[in-house]
Scaffold this active site. Structure first.
Site, PDB file in Angstrom:
ATOM      1  N   VAL A  98       0.871  -1.222  -0.096  1.00  0.00           N
ATOM      2  CA  VAL A  98      -0.110  -0.079   0.126  1.00  0.00           C
ATOM      3  C   VAL A  98       0.828   1.183   0.094  1.00  0.00           C
ATOM      4  O   VAL A  98       1.881   1.337   0.902  1.00  0.00           O
ATOM      5  CB  VAL A  98      -0.801  -0.239   1.197  1.00  0.00           C
ATOM      6  CG1 VAL A  98      -1.911   1.380   1.308  1.00  0.00           C
ATOM      7  CG2 VAL A  98      -1.552  -1.111   1.305  1.00  0.00           C
ATOM      8  N   CYS A  99       0.469   2.217  -0.834  1.00  0.00           N
ATOM      9  CA  CYS A  99       1.346   3.511  -0.897  1.00  0.00           C
ATOM     10  C   CYS A  99       2.752   3.172  -1.266  1.00  0.00           C
ATOM     11  O   CYS A  99       3.015   2.555  -2.205  1.00  0.00           O
ATOM     12  CB  CYS A  99       0.888   4.230   0.484  1.00  0.00           C
ATOM     13  SG  CYS A  99       1.427   6.314  -0.048  1.00  0.00           S
ATOM     14  N   THR A 100       3.508   3.792  -0.428  1.00  0.00           N
ATOM     15  CA  THR A 100       5.369   3.570  -0.802  1.00  0.00           C
ATOM     16  C   THR A 100       5.642   2.262  -0.086  1.00  0.00           C
ATOM     17  O   THR A 100       6.848   2.183  -0.115  1.00  0.00           O
ATOM     18  CB  THR A 100       5.740   4.978   0.139  1.00  0.00           C
ATOM     19  OG1 THR A 100       5.552   4.772   1.343  1.00  0.00           O
ATOM     20  CG2 THR A 100       5.506   6.404  -0.701  1.00  0.00           C
ATOM     21  N   GLY A 101       4.758   1.575   0.265  1.00  0.00           N
ATOM     22  CA  GLY A 101       5.173  -0.066   0.554  1.00  0.00           C
ATOM     23  C   GLY A 101       5.822  -0.592  -0.479  1.00  0.00           C
ATOM     24  O   GLY A 101       6.683  -1.482  -0.410  1.00  0.00           O
ATOM     25  N   THR A 118       2.643   3.197  -7.040  1.00  0.00           N
ATOM     26  CA  THR A 118       2.833   3.678  -5.585  1.00  0.00           C
ATOM     27  C   THR A 118       2.037   5.090  -5.621  1.00  0.00           C
ATOM     28  O   THR A 118       1.127   5.302  -6.646  1.00  0.00           O
ATOM     29  CB  THR A 118       4.288   3.784  -5.185  1.00  0.00           C
ATOM     30  OG1 THR A 118       4.228   4.341  -3.716  1.00  0.00           O
ATOM     31  CG2 THR A 118       5.144   4.820  -6.175  1.00  0.00           C
TER      32      THR A 118
END
Length: 312
Positions: A98-101, A118
């Site tokens: 999720v997102c910058t993961g 991302t």
């Protein structure tokens, strides 16, 4: 977020959310709540056969960590993120970010030769830092084999709904979406930028007001001459100012606004494609079809079949 293999006799799917200090809390809790809601719904249905999700939250150190909101979450301990991912990904049924993961998956080498996304603000950095992966900057979420990645914040909930639908079917995913008052799912390939949000970001007051008016009158003539007249500009000057303030031509913006409105009607109403084309200012179903293919890479009828919301 990882879904790890478990003993089939236990009828559970182990989900490990890897989080870190200063994460946005919804990136962590949003997807987990979607899967927790799937468990609740299966219990309500009395379904004893379908596996439940066993949810875990892990971080570098056990105990509380502070999110960007200032609120604290409590995690179990695990070793360094990247090593954890490298070690467990080969035996995981699915691996999702999720997102910058997504950066962590890329750093672990798990996305080499794969497509990923991302948050829009970090797509350029993702592609520059990890040239072996293919960034899809406009996507809400991307699936490439068992690896899933999503854009920022709420997109993680879209991804989690897609996971629940794959595991338990569309009807259960529809019910979760109703409970959480969210769309069943936005298509993974839908742009991260809505027309409405783009309009709110425009600083030029007259252009911003014009965009709001145009969105309420999509069935009207929205050619450059008409739009320019409404803001008391010459067509040439209007086209120049609009492109400078909005970042695209008036014609391109109008088409995006009309496609977005048509998409919502396809998801939420019983109107036919011809009627939707007229309501949104396309003039004909064929013009609507061509616009959908340009922007969403799918025909309106196929879009409705795949992404129609529970409201219909």
């Amino acid at each position: 977020m990882k879904i790890l293999p478990t003993n089939p006799a236990e009828r559970v799917r182990r989900v490990v959310m890897v989080a870190f200090p200063n994460a946005q809390i919804l990136d962590v809790t949003g997807p987990l709540q979607v899967l927790a809601s799937a468990n609740t719904r299966l219990d309500v249905l009395g379904d004893r056969r379908s596996p439940r999700y066993a949810l875990e939250l892990v971080s570098k150190q056990a105990g509380a960590f502070t999110c960007s909101s200032g609120l604290e979450l409590v995690a179990k301990n695990d070793r360094a993120y990247v090593e954890f991912l490298r070690r467990t990904a080969p035996r995981a049924r699915r691996v999702a970010s999720v997102c910058t993961g997504t950066m962590l998956l890329a750093e672990a080498g798990l996305l080499d030769g794969r497509r990923a996304v991302t948050h829009w603000a970090y797509c350029e950095a993702l592609g520059r830092r990890y040239p072996k992966l293919a960034v899809e900057p406009d996507a809400i979420f991307v699936r490439d084999g068992k690896f899933w990645s999503s854009a920022g914040v709420c997109a993680g909930m879209d991804l989690a709904l897609a996971l629940a639908e794959e595991d338990h079917g569309r009807e259960l995913a529809l019910t979760i979406a109703r409970w959480m008052v969210i769309f069943l799912k936005r298509p993974g390939g839908q742009s991260q930028f809505s027309v409405g949000l783009a309009a709110q970001a425009t600083e030029h007051e007259r252009i911003r007001e014009l965009q709001s008016w145009a969105q309420a009158h999509l069935g009207s003539d929205l050619g450059i001459a008409k739009l320019a007249k409404r803001v008391a500009m010459s067509p040439r000057n209007f086209a120049r100012v609009f492109a400078r303030e909005v970042g695209e031509t008036p014609a391109r913006w109008v088409e995006r606004a009309r496609v977005e409105a048509a998409r919502r009607l396809l998801e939420e109403s019983d109107e036919g494609v011809d009627a939707i084309a007229a309501l949104c200012g396309f003039g004909s179903a064929e013009t609507l079809r061509r616009a959908f293919l340009r922007q969403l890479r799918v025909a309106p009828s196929a879009y409705r079949a795949r992404f129609r919301s529970a409201a219909a």
